[in-house]
Write an enzyme that holds these catalytic residues in place. Structure first.
Site, PDB file in Angstrom:
ATOM      1  N   THR A  25       0.854  -1.203   0.000  1.00 28.19           N
ATOM      2  CA  THR A  25       0.000   0.000   0.000  1.00 28.19           C
ATOM      3  C   THR A  25       0.882   1.242   0.000  1.00 28.19           C
ATOM      4  O   THR A  25       1.912   1.271   0.677  1.00 28.19           O
ATOM      5  CB  THR A  25      -0.887  -0.001   1.269  1.00 28.19           C
ATOM      6  OG1 THR A  25      -1.726  -1.152   1.234  1.00 28.19           O
ATOM      7  CG2 THR A  25      -1.760   1.241   1.346  1.00 28.19           C
ATOM      8  N   GLY A  26       0.453   2.257  -0.755  1.00 28.83           N
ATOM      9  CA  GLY A  26       1.188   3.526  -0.727  1.00 28.83           C
ATOM     10  C   GLY A  26       1.443   4.066  -2.116  1.00 28.83           C
ATOM     11  O   GLY A  26       1.091   3.448  -3.122  1.00 28.83           O
ATOM     12  N   SER A  27       2.088   5.238  -2.155  1.00 27.35           N
ATOM     13  CA  SER A  27       2.289   5.910  -3.446  1.00 27.35           C
ATOM     14  C   SER A  27       3.307   5.176  -4.321  1.00 27.35           C
ATOM     15  O   SER A  27       3.173   5.173  -5.550  1.00 27.35           O
ATOM     16  CB  SER A  27       2.722   7.358  -3.213  1.00 27.35           C
ATOM     17  OG  SER A  27       3.876   7.389  -2.405  1.00 27.35           O
ATOM     18  N   THR A  28       4.311   4.551  -3.718  1.00 28.29           N
ATOM     19  CA  THR A  28       5.283   3.806  -4.528  1.00 28.29           C
ATOM     20  C   THR A  28       4.629   2.548  -5.088  1.00 28.29           C
ATOM     21  O   THR A  28       4.830   2.199  -6.259  1.00 28.29           O
ATOM     22  CB  THR A  28       6.531   3.442  -3.686  1.00 28.29           C
ATOM     23  OG1 THR A  28       6.898   4.570  -2.889  1.00 28.29           O
ATOM     24  CG2 THR A  28       7.700   3.057  -4.575  1.00 28.29           C
ATOM     25  N   ASP A  80       6.285  -3.994  -1.717  1.00 29.43           N
ATOM     26  CA  ASP A  80       5.731  -2.959  -0.860  1.00 29.43           C
ATOM     27  C   ASP A  80       6.756  -1.844  -0.644  1.00 29.43           C
ATOM     28  O   ASP A  80       7.963  -2.065  -0.789  1.00 29.43           O
ATOM     29  CB  ASP A  80       5.323  -3.566   0.496  1.00 29.43           C
ATOM     30  CG  ASP A  80       4.261  -2.743   1.210  1.00 29.43           C
ATOM     31  OD1 ASP A  80       3.906  -1.656   0.730  1.00 29.43           O
ATOM     32  OD2 ASP A  80       3.778  -3.210   2.267  1.00 29.43           O
ATOM     33  N   ALA A  82       8.149   1.361   2.072  1.00 29.80           N
ATOM     34  CA  ALA A  82       8.483   1.429   3.505  1.00 29.80           C
ATOM     35  C   ALA A  82       8.698   2.893   3.859  1.00 29.80           C
ATOM     36  O   ALA A  82       8.870   3.737   2.971  1.00 29.80           O
ATOM     37  CB  ALA A  82       9.739   0.612   3.810  1.00 29.80           C
ATOM     38  N   ASP A  83       8.680   3.177   5.143  1.00 32.89           N
ATOM     39  CA  ASP A  83       8.911   4.556   5.599  1.00 32.89           C
ATOM     40  C   ASP A  83      10.370   4.756   6.009  1.00 32.89           C
ATOM     41  O   ASP A  83      10.898   5.861   5.912  1.00 32.89           O
ATOM     42  CB  ASP A  83       7.959   4.872   6.755  1.00 32.89           C
ATOM     43  CG  ASP A  83       6.519   4.671   6.310  1.00 32.89           C
ATOM     44  OD1 ASP A  83       6.127   5.274   5.298  1.00 32.89           O
ATOM     45  OD2 ASP A  83       5.805   3.851   6.919  1.00 32.89           O
ATOM     46  N   GLU A 102      -0.133  -5.822   5.740  1.00 32.67           N
ATOM     47  CA  GLU A 102       1.150  -5.868   5.024  1.00 32.67           C
ATOM     48  C   GLU A 102       2.095  -6.872   5.686  1.00 32.67           C
ATOM     49  O   GLU A 102       2.772  -7.645   5.005  1.00 32.67           O
ATOM     50  CB  GLU A 102       1.788  -4.473   5.007  1.00 32.67           C
ATOM     51  CG  GLU A 102       1.065  -3.491   4.106  1.00 32.67           C
ATOM     52  CD  GLU A 102       1.535  -2.055   4.269  1.00 32.67           C
ATOM     53  OE1 GLU A 102       1.236  -1.262   3.385  1.00 32.67           O
ATOM     54  OE2 GLU A 102       2.172  -1.731   5.290  1.00 32.67           O
ATOM     55  N   LYS A 120      14.988   7.297   2.450  1.00 37.92           N
ATOM     56  CA  LYS A 120      14.384   6.432   3.475  1.00 37.92           C
ATOM     57  C   LYS A 120      15.372   5.376   3.990  1.00 37.92           C
ATOM     58  O   LYS A 120      15.050   4.626   4.912  1.00 37.92           O
ATOM     59  CB  LYS A 120      13.157   5.725   2.901  1.00 37.92           C
ATOM     60  CG  LYS A 120      11.999   6.661   2.598  1.00 37.92           C
ATOM     61  CD  LYS A 120      10.847   5.882   2.020  1.00 37.92           C
ATOM     62  CE  LYS A 120       9.608   6.733   1.866  1.00 37.92           C
ATOM     63  NZ  LYS A 120       8.492   5.984   1.288  1.00 37.92           N
TER      64      LYS A 120
HETATM   65  C1  5RP Z   1       1.693   1.676   4.266  1.00 36.84           C
HETATM   66  C2  5RP Z   1       3.170   1.637   4.214  1.00 36.84           C
HETATM   67  C3  5RP Z   1       3.814   2.201   2.992  1.00 36.84           C
HETATM   68  O1  5RP Z   1       4.465   1.174   2.345  1.00 36.84           O
HETATM   69  C4  5RP Z   1       4.802   3.265   3.375  1.00 36.84           C
HETATM   70  O2  5RP Z   1       4.126   4.255   4.095  1.00 36.84           O
HETATM   71  C5  5RP Z   1       5.449   3.892   2.132  1.00 36.84           C
HETATM   72  O3  5RP Z   1       4.507   4.640   1.421  1.00 36.84           O
HETATM   73  P1  5RP Z   1       4.925   5.547   0.196  1.00 36.84           P
HETATM   74  O4  5RP Z   1       5.367   4.626  -0.895  1.00 36.84           O
HETATM   75  O5  5RP Z   1       3.672   6.308  -0.151  1.00 36.84           O
HETATM   76  O6  5RP Z   1       6.027   6.472   0.649  1.00 36.84           O
HETATM   77  O7  5RP Z   1       3.826   1.153   5.081  1.00 36.84           O
HETATM   78  O8  5RP Z   1       1.183   1.210   5.488  1.00 36.84           O
END
Ligand code: 5RP
Length: 223
Positions: A25-28, A80, A82-83, A102, A120
Site C-alpha cells: 500500500t502507498g504511493s510507490t 511494498d 516502507a517509511d 502488510e 528512506k
Molecule cells: C503503508 C506503508 C507504505 O508502504 C509506506 O508508508 C510507504 O509509502 P509511500 O510509498 O507512499 O512512501 O507502510 O502502510
C-alpha cells in the site's frame, strides 16, 4: 517521483507468469500497480492479493486480477514500500495504516521486495515515528503503557478530526522514539502490551531492497 518510477519499473521485473503477488500500500506501490497493470494488459497472468481497500480499488481499476486471501495458502512475492529501512533489512512501515495486513502478507511470501527512495535508507531506524495498530477499547491505557517504553505517542487522526480507523477497525498510534537501538527487542516489547494488535517494525523480513536515487540510478540490495 522519478525515484518511484524507477523502483516501480524494476520491481515488476521480479514478477513471473502464474505468481500470486502480494500488493502493498502507498504511493510507490501505486506506481508498481500501474506497471503491473500494463504487463497484465500485455498478457501476463498473475493473481494479486491486496493489503488494503485502497490497493484493492486501485488494482481493480487497472484490471489486475485479485484473489481472496482466504482462498490461498502461499504467496510467491510481495512488493511494498516502507517509511524507513536499514542495512539489516529492518523496516518501519505503516504511514498509510496498513501495517497489519502488510506484515501478514509479507511474512507469508517466499520473496519480499521493498521499494524505497534513498532518503528512506537510514543507519538507525526511529526518526520516523513508529506506527502501532491498537484496539480502540481503553486506548488511553494502551498509550500509557507504550509510552513507558520511552517514546512520545500521538493518536493518529483523520482529516475529519476523528481518530483514523484502519481497514481492521482499529486505531493507529504514532510512537516517537527518535532512535531505535534494537528493533527486534522493541517489537517484542510493544506486541506484548494488551491492546496492541501489531507494530510497524518489520524485523529482518525484506529479501530484496530496491533503492531509487535522485540521480536516476537504482541500487539493489539482496539479503
Ligand atoms: C503503508 C506503508 C507504505 O508502504 C509506506 O508508508 C510507504 O509509502 P509511500 O510509498 O507512499 O512512501 O507502510 O502502510
Amino acid at each position: 517521483m522519478l525515484e518511484k518510477q524507477l523502483v516501480g519499473q524494476k520491481a515488476v521485473e521480479y514478477i513471473e507468469e502464474g505468481m500470486i503477488v502480494g500488493l502493498g500500500t502507498g504511493s510507490t506501490v501505486n506506481i508498481v500497480l500501474r506497471e503491473l497493470g500494463n504487463k497484465v494488459k500485455q498478457g501476463l497472468k498473475i493473481h494479486g492479493v491486496a493489503t488494503s481497500k485502497f490497493t484493492e480499488e486501485r488494482a481493480l481499476e487497472l484490471h489486475i486480477p485479485l484473489i481472496d486471501v482466504a482462498d490461498i495458502d502461499h504467496i510467491d512475492i510481495m512488493i511494498d514500500g516502507a517509511d524507513e529501512a536499514n542495512d539489516q533489512f529492518n523496516l518501519i512501515k505503516g504511514a498509510k495504516g496498513a501495517l497489519l495486513r502488510e506484515k501478514m502478507i509479507a511474512t507469508s511470501s517466499t520473496h519480499f521486495v521493498v521499494v524505497i527512495g534513498e532518503q528512506k535508507y537510514v543507519h538507525k531506524l526511529g526518526a520516523f515515528p513508529l506506527p502501532v495498530e491498537i484496539v480502540p477499547y481503553a486506548w488511553k491505557v494502551t498509550i500509557r503503557q507504550v509510552e513507558r517504553l520511552g517514546c512520545r505517542v500521538t493518536l493518529r487522526m483523520s482529516e475529519s478530526d476523528i481518530p483514523f480507523i484502519t481497514d481492521n477497525g482499529n486505531y493507529i498510534i504514532d510512537c516517537h522514539f527518535n532512535h531505535i537501538e534494537e528493533p527486534s527487542v522493541l517489537s517484542t516489547q510493544i506486541n506484548a502490551i494488551p491492546g496492541v494488535v501489531d507494530n510497524g517494525l518489520f524485523v529482518d523480513m525484506a529479501d530484496t531492497m530496491i533503492i531509487g536515487k535522485a540521480d536516476g540510478k537504482i541500487e539493489i540490495k539482496e539479503k
